[in-house]
Design an enzyme around this catalytic site. Sequence first.
Site, mmCIF file in Angstrom:
data_model
loop_
_atom_site.group_PDB
_atom_site.id
_atom_site.type_symbol
_atom_site.label_atom_id
_atom_site.label_comp_id
_atom_site.label_asym_id
_atom_site.label_seq_id
_atom_site.Cartn_x
_atom_site.Cartn_y
_atom_site.Cartn_z
ATOM 1 N N SER A 45 -15.862 -3.861 8.985
ATOM 2 C CA SER A 45 -16.097 -2.889 7.902
ATOM 3 C C SER A 45 -17.467 -3.083 7.283
ATOM 4 C CB SER A 45 -15.015 -3.068 6.821
ATOM 5 O OG SER A 45 -15.366 -2.382 5.642
ATOM 6 N N LYS A 78 -5.762 -3.271 4.166
ATOM 7 C CA LYS A 78 -7.157 -2.841 3.984
ATOM 8 C C LYS A 78 -7.491 -2.291 2.591
ATOM 9 C CE LYS A 78 -6.799 1.924 4.944
ATOM 10 N NZ LYS A 78 -7.746 3.013 4.914
ATOM 11 N N LYS A 84 -12.727 -9.769 6.696
ATOM 12 C CA LYS A 84 -13.549 -9.144 7.748
ATOM 13 C C LYS A 84 -14.719 -10.067 8.118
ATOM 14 C CE LYS A 84 -11.052 -5.541 8.297
ATOM 15 N NZ LYS A 84 -10.221 -5.442 9.515
ATOM 16 N N TYR A 98 -17.067 -0.294 10.370
ATOM 17 C CA TYR A 98 -16.836 1.110 9.979
ATOM 18 C C TYR A 98 -17.473 1.365 8.629
ATOM 19 C CZ TYR A 98 -12.560 0.354 12.862
ATOM 20 O OH TYR A 98 -11.654 0.017 13.835
ATOM 21 N N TYR A 139 -10.321 -8.887 0.795
ATOM 22 C CA TYR A 139 -10.302 -8.019 1.985
ATOM 23 C C TYR A 139 -11.616 -8.162 2.752
ATOM 24 C CZ TYR A 139 -11.190 -3.963 4.805
ATOM 25 O OH TYR A 139 -11.563 -3.163 5.851
ATOM 26 N N ASN A 145 2.644 -0.542 7.239
ATOM 27 C CA ASN A 145 1.787 0.396 6.506
ATOM 28 C C ASN A 145 1.586 1.684 7.304
ATOM 29 O OD1 ASN A 145 0.270 1.161 4.286
ATOM 30 N ND2 ASN A 145 -1.648 0.340 5.095
ATOM 31 N N ASP A 195 2.980 -2.369 16.521
ATOM 32 C CA ASP A 195 2.886 -2.206 15.066
ATOM 33 C C ASP A 195 4.194 -2.678 14.437
ATOM 34 O OD1 ASP A 195 0.810 -0.016 13.295
ATOM 35 O OD2 ASP A 195 2.491 -1.054 12.324
#
Length: 339
Positions: free
Chosen positions: A125, A85, A153, A177, A149, A36, A32
């Site tokens: 998503s 996101k 995806k 998700y 965004y 964020n 990471d």
Amino acid sequence: MSRILLTGATGYIASHTWLALQAAGFEVVGVDDFSNSSPEVLNRLQRLSGQAPVFEQASVCDAAAMAGIFARHRPDAVVHFAAFKAVGESTAKPLDYYGNNLGGLVTTCQAMRAHGCQRMVFSSSATVYGDPASLPIREDFPLSATNPYGQTKLIGEAILRDLGASDAAWQTACLRYFNPVGAHESGLIGEDPRGTPNNLMPYVAQVAVGRRARLSVFGNDYATPDGTGVRDYIHVVDLADGHVAALQRLLNQPGSLTVNLGTGRGYSVLELVAAYAKASGREIPYDIVARRPGDVASCYADPALARQLLGWQARHDLDRMCADSWRWQTLNPQGFTQA
Ligand code: WQD
């Protein structure tokens, strides 16, 4: 024991997945850049797992750093969470989103290819379904994106599909998700949005704990039972278990897949507010305001394919989602920054 590389590893869903993978017997390496998320998550993971996390601070867009990470750790598969996101932010900063979300995915796949690692679980998503023509939503429904965004995806899924078509050795699982909420039952890790939360449950949690005065309900004139937006909220621990199941399938069977990770049950904004008030014992004052541009009336999953292919289904109900969120919120009123 298979070694799994998690990108975006100190983020909300990734940190819960880290624990689930360890519990399932996997070795985990986290990456990471803390753009964020907080380094404090690593301390919490150590407390929860009893193991010192194996972690590398790097951006997934940094090819040299990713090459070094693959050379040092030689992962058998990757779970790729690293991405920005926020829907609204993506409209204001499209280049940041395309650069980070797609540039990061391509750089990660290039490092995977260079090191003979060709299995990826990809964080997608339900936003790829746009405004669904009917409900519940199945994986073969039409796809569309109304913001950068969502485009990242959609295009991310296309990149992985093309990769698999070019070389059958690539195996990918795209997990769509629905609305992730809740927190680990310990209250040590949870959702820690920076600034004003965009999403409903973290905002409600901050009202309940007194960090914010009132909730704005974005419209009550939708074609839903009480007029407010209906969504498929799914406990983050169930989501984490879905990643473990997808990984086990990639490692044990040929082929790729795309599945919804949702409960199949929709709740309205006001139903969630009532459930949170019950779980927290706090009033949640709210005002009905104008609709938020881009919102759809209702969105909830048909979870049958994930059950069929992964033997997975969500186990936690809305009351548990609210109770676990509330415990996290009360133990960490300022999120990780207070640590
Ligand atoms: C839920 C409902 C709002 C905030 C987004 C992204 C999606 C995914 C999850 C990343 C809606 C209402 C919200 C508030 C409100 N993110 N609401 N007041 O919009 O379904 O999905 O987050 O993968 O890609 O699109 O989630 O929590 O923002 O909204 O009334 O302060 O709550 O109108 O009906 P959403 P949300």
